[in-house]
Design a protein around this motif. Sequence first.
Motif, PDB file in Angstrom:
ATOM      1  N   PHE A  88       0.795  -1.230   0.000  1.00 51.64           N
ATOM      2  CA  PHE A  88       0.000   0.000   0.000  1.00 51.64           C
ATOM      3  C   PHE A  88       0.827   1.281   0.000  1.00 51.64           C
ATOM      4  CE2 PHE A  88      -2.964  -3.088   2.074  1.00 51.64           C
ATOM      5  CZ  PHE A  88      -3.882  -3.147   1.029  1.00 51.64           C
ATOM      6  N   GLY A  89       2.067   1.230   0.470  1.00 49.36           N
ATOM      7  CA  GLY A  89       2.903   2.429   0.475  1.00 49.36           C
ATOM      8  C   GLY A  89       2.695   3.326   1.685  1.00 49.36           C
ATOM      9  N   PHE A  90       2.069   2.807   2.718  1.00 45.74           N
ATOM     10  CA  PHE A  90       1.897   3.546   3.969  1.00 45.74           C
ATOM     11  C   PHE A  90       1.709   2.549   5.110  1.00 45.74           C
ATOM     12  CE2 PHE A  90      -2.134   3.591   1.589  1.00 45.74           C
ATOM     13  CZ  PHE A  90      -2.978   2.896   2.447  1.00 45.74           C
ATOM     14  N   GLU A  91       1.761   3.080   6.342  1.00 44.02           N
ATOM     15  CA  GLU A  91       1.703   2.250   7.532  1.00 44.02           C
ATOM     16  C   GLU A  91       0.293   1.727   7.798  1.00 44.02           C
ATOM     17  OE1 GLU A  91       3.301   5.038   7.234  1.00 44.02           O
ATOM     18  OE2 GLU A  91       5.353   4.580   7.783  1.00 44.02           O
ATOM     19  N   PHE A  92       0.236   0.542   8.383  1.00 50.04           N
ATOM     20  CA  PHE A  92      -1.021  -0.056   8.854  1.00 50.04           C
ATOM     21  C   PHE A  92      -1.399   0.624  10.161  1.00 50.04           C
ATOM     22  CE2 PHE A  92      -2.932  -3.374  11.635  1.00 50.04           C
ATOM     23  CZ  PHE A  92      -4.103  -3.595  10.921  1.00 50.04           C
ATOM     24  N   VAL A  93      -2.589   1.195  10.211  1.00 51.84           N
ATOM     25  CA  VAL A  93      -3.091   1.842  11.425  1.00 51.84           C
ATOM     26  C   VAL A  93      -4.410   1.196  11.788  1.00 51.84           C
ATOM     27  CG1 VAL A  93      -3.891   4.009  12.453  1.00 51.84           C
ATOM     28  CG2 VAL A  93      -1.920   4.022  10.910  1.00 51.84           C
ATOM     29  N   VAL A  94      -4.509   0.778  13.052  1.00 46.93           N
ATOM     30  CA  VAL A  94      -5.739   0.164  13.552  1.00 46.93           C
ATOM     31  C   VAL A  94      -5.959   0.637  14.985  1.00 46.93           C
ATOM     32  CG1 VAL A  94      -4.585  -1.948  14.368  1.00 46.93           C
ATOM     33  CG2 VAL A  94      -7.013  -2.011  13.782  1.00 46.93           C
ATOM     34  N   PHE A  95      -7.213   0.883  15.332  1.00 44.33           N
ATOM     35  CA  PHE A  95      -7.571   1.244  16.691  1.00 44.33           C
ATOM     36  C   PHE A  95      -7.526  -0.037  17.516  1.00 44.33           C
ATOM     37  CE2 PHE A  95     -11.243   3.018  19.484  1.00 44.33           C
ATOM     38  CZ  PHE A  95     -10.351   3.332  20.481  1.00 44.33           C
ATOM     39  N   VAL A  96      -6.542  -0.145  18.367  1.00 43.71           N
ATOM     40  CA  VAL A  96      -6.290  -1.371  19.124  1.00 43.71           C
ATOM     41  C   VAL A  96      -7.442  -1.685  20.079  1.00 43.71           C
ATOM     42  CG1 VAL A  96      -4.739  -2.470  20.784  1.00 43.71           C
ATOM     43  CG2 VAL A  96      -3.797  -1.149  18.880  1.00 43.71           C
ATOM     44  N   ALA A  97      -7.947  -0.685  20.763  1.00 42.59           N
ATOM     45  CA  ALA A  97      -9.110  -0.826  21.656  1.00 42.59           C
ATOM     46  C   ALA A  97      -8.971  -1.985  22.634  1.00 42.59           C
ATOM     47  CB  ALA A  97     -10.392  -0.959  20.837  1.00 42.59           C
ATOM     48  N   GLY A  98      -7.806  -2.097  23.265  1.00 44.88           N
ATOM     49  CA  GLY A  98      -7.604  -3.114  24.287  1.00 44.88           C
ATOM     50  C   GLY A  98      -7.280  -4.502  23.775  1.00 44.88           C
ATOM     51  N   ARG A  99      -7.218  -4.682  22.469  1.00 44.04           N
ATOM     52  CA  ARG A  99      -6.889  -6.006  21.924  1.00 44.04           C
ATOM     53  C   ARG A  99      -5.397  -6.276  22.054  1.00 44.04           C
ATOM     54  NH1 ARG A  99      -9.768  -5.264  16.161  1.00 44.04           N
ATOM     55  NH2 ARG A  99      -8.967  -3.164  16.541  1.00 44.04           N
ATOM     56  N   THR A 100      -5.061  -7.541  22.141  1.00 44.66           N
ATOM     57  CA  THR A 100      -3.650  -7.923  22.180  1.00 44.66           C
ATOM     58  C   THR A 100      -3.089  -7.881  20.756  1.00 44.66           C
ATOM     59  OG1 THR A 100      -4.078 -10.266  21.820  1.00 44.66           O
ATOM     60  CG2 THR A 100      -4.078  -9.489  24.122  1.00 44.66           C
ATOM     61  N   ARG A 101      -1.773  -7.941  20.680  1.00 38.17           N
ATOM     62  CA  ARG A 101      -1.135  -7.987  19.360  1.00 38.17           C
ATOM     63  C   ARG A 101      -1.571  -9.233  18.589  1.00 38.17           C
ATOM     64  NH1 ARG A 101       3.001  -5.520  22.660  1.00 38.17           N
ATOM     65  NH2 ARG A 101       3.618  -3.519  21.761  1.00 38.17           N
ATOM     66  N   ALA A 102      -1.725 -10.345  19.286  1.00 39.15           N
ATOM     67  CA  ALA A 102      -2.162 -11.584  18.624  1.00 39.15           C
ATOM     68  C   ALA A 102      -3.553 -11.407  18.014  1.00 39.15           C
ATOM     69  CB  ALA A 102      -2.155 -12.747  19.606  1.00 39.15           C
ATOM     70  N   GLU A 103      -4.413 -10.662  18.670  1.00 35.38           N
ATOM     71  CA  GLU A 103      -5.766 -10.427  18.157  1.00 35.38           C
ATOM     72  C   GLU A 103      -5.767  -9.528  16.922  1.00 35.38           C
ATOM     73  OE1 GLU A 103      -8.775 -10.585  21.879  1.00 35.38           O
ATOM     74  OE2 GLU A 103      -7.152  -9.117  22.071  1.00 35.38           O
ATOM     75  N   LEU A 104      -4.677  -8.815  16.695  1.00 31.83           N
ATOM     76  CA  LEU A 104      -4.587  -7.928  15.538  1.00 31.83           C
ATOM     77  C   LEU A 104      -4.106  -8.641  14.279  1.00 31.83           C
ATOM     78  CD1 LEU A 104      -3.141  -4.788  17.319  1.00 31.83           C
ATOM     79  CD2 LEU A 104      -5.521  -5.246  16.685  1.00 31.83           C
ATOM     80  N   LEU A 105      -3.506  -9.821  14.441  1.00 35.60           N
ATOM     81  CA  LEU A 105      -3.010 -10.560  13.271  1.00 35.60           C
ATOM     82  C   LEU A 105      -4.099 -10.826  12.237  1.00 35.60           C
ATOM     83  CD1 LEU A 105      -0.512 -13.049  14.941  1.00 35.60           C
ATOM     84  CD2 LEU A 105       0.050 -11.181  13.363  1.00 35.60           C
ATOM     85  N   PRO A 106      -5.273 -11.356  12.612  1.00 35.76           N
ATOM     86  CA  PRO A 106      -6.299 -11.592  11.595  1.00 35.76           C
ATOM     87  C   PRO A 106      -6.828 -10.298  10.971  1.00 35.76           C
ATOM     88  CG  PRO A 106      -7.108 -12.266  13.772  1.00 35.76           C
ATOM     89  CD  PRO A 106      -5.663 -11.895  13.915  1.00 35.76           C
ATOM     90  N   VAL A 107      -6.831  -9.220  11.734  1.00 34.22           N
ATOM     91  CA  VAL A 107      -7.269  -7.931  11.192  1.00 34.22           C
ATOM     92  C   VAL A 107      -6.304  -7.490  10.099  1.00 34.22           C
ATOM     93  CG1 VAL A 107      -7.702  -5.494  11.735  1.00 34.22           C
ATOM     94  CG2 VAL A 107      -8.354  -7.276  13.379  1.00 34.22           C
TER      95      VAL A 107
END
Length: 139
Positions: A88-107
């Motif tokens: 994409f040419g830019f950073e991945f940004v996601v609102f973590v909202a208390g999720r662990t890093r492992a929970e962000l992998l599928p996102v």
Amino acid sequence: MRELPRQLSVEELTPLFSGRTRLVDELAAREDPLGTAEEVALALPEADRVAALATHPRIGEPSAEQRGAEPEVLAELARLNDEYEARFGFEFVVFVAGRTRAELLPVLRERLGRTREQELETGIRELCAIARARWTATT
């Protein structure tokens, strides 16, 4: 919950958005900066939207908002971040909202299947949600 402010300075907005960019400067000149942040950000030229995303810490890097430090999860996040940024040419940004890093992998994996335009809009919306959450957390 803390009410959104009618006006914020550049100095107040900069930490909410993880850095000073044109977006921060534009918002400081407006009433209800956090309420209008998405509208303002999405109207900026693409280069300014990408610059706004670039200020946010990379998912998996040390951050008060991210939890979990399993080495295999951190390695996979680093690999997926590299793939995302190359695609994409830019950073991945996601609102973590208390999720662990492992929970962000599928996102992150799901978002890799989207178009660049979809991701740029999503990243901006997430960045604005993060800024609003940071504001409300300061009280």
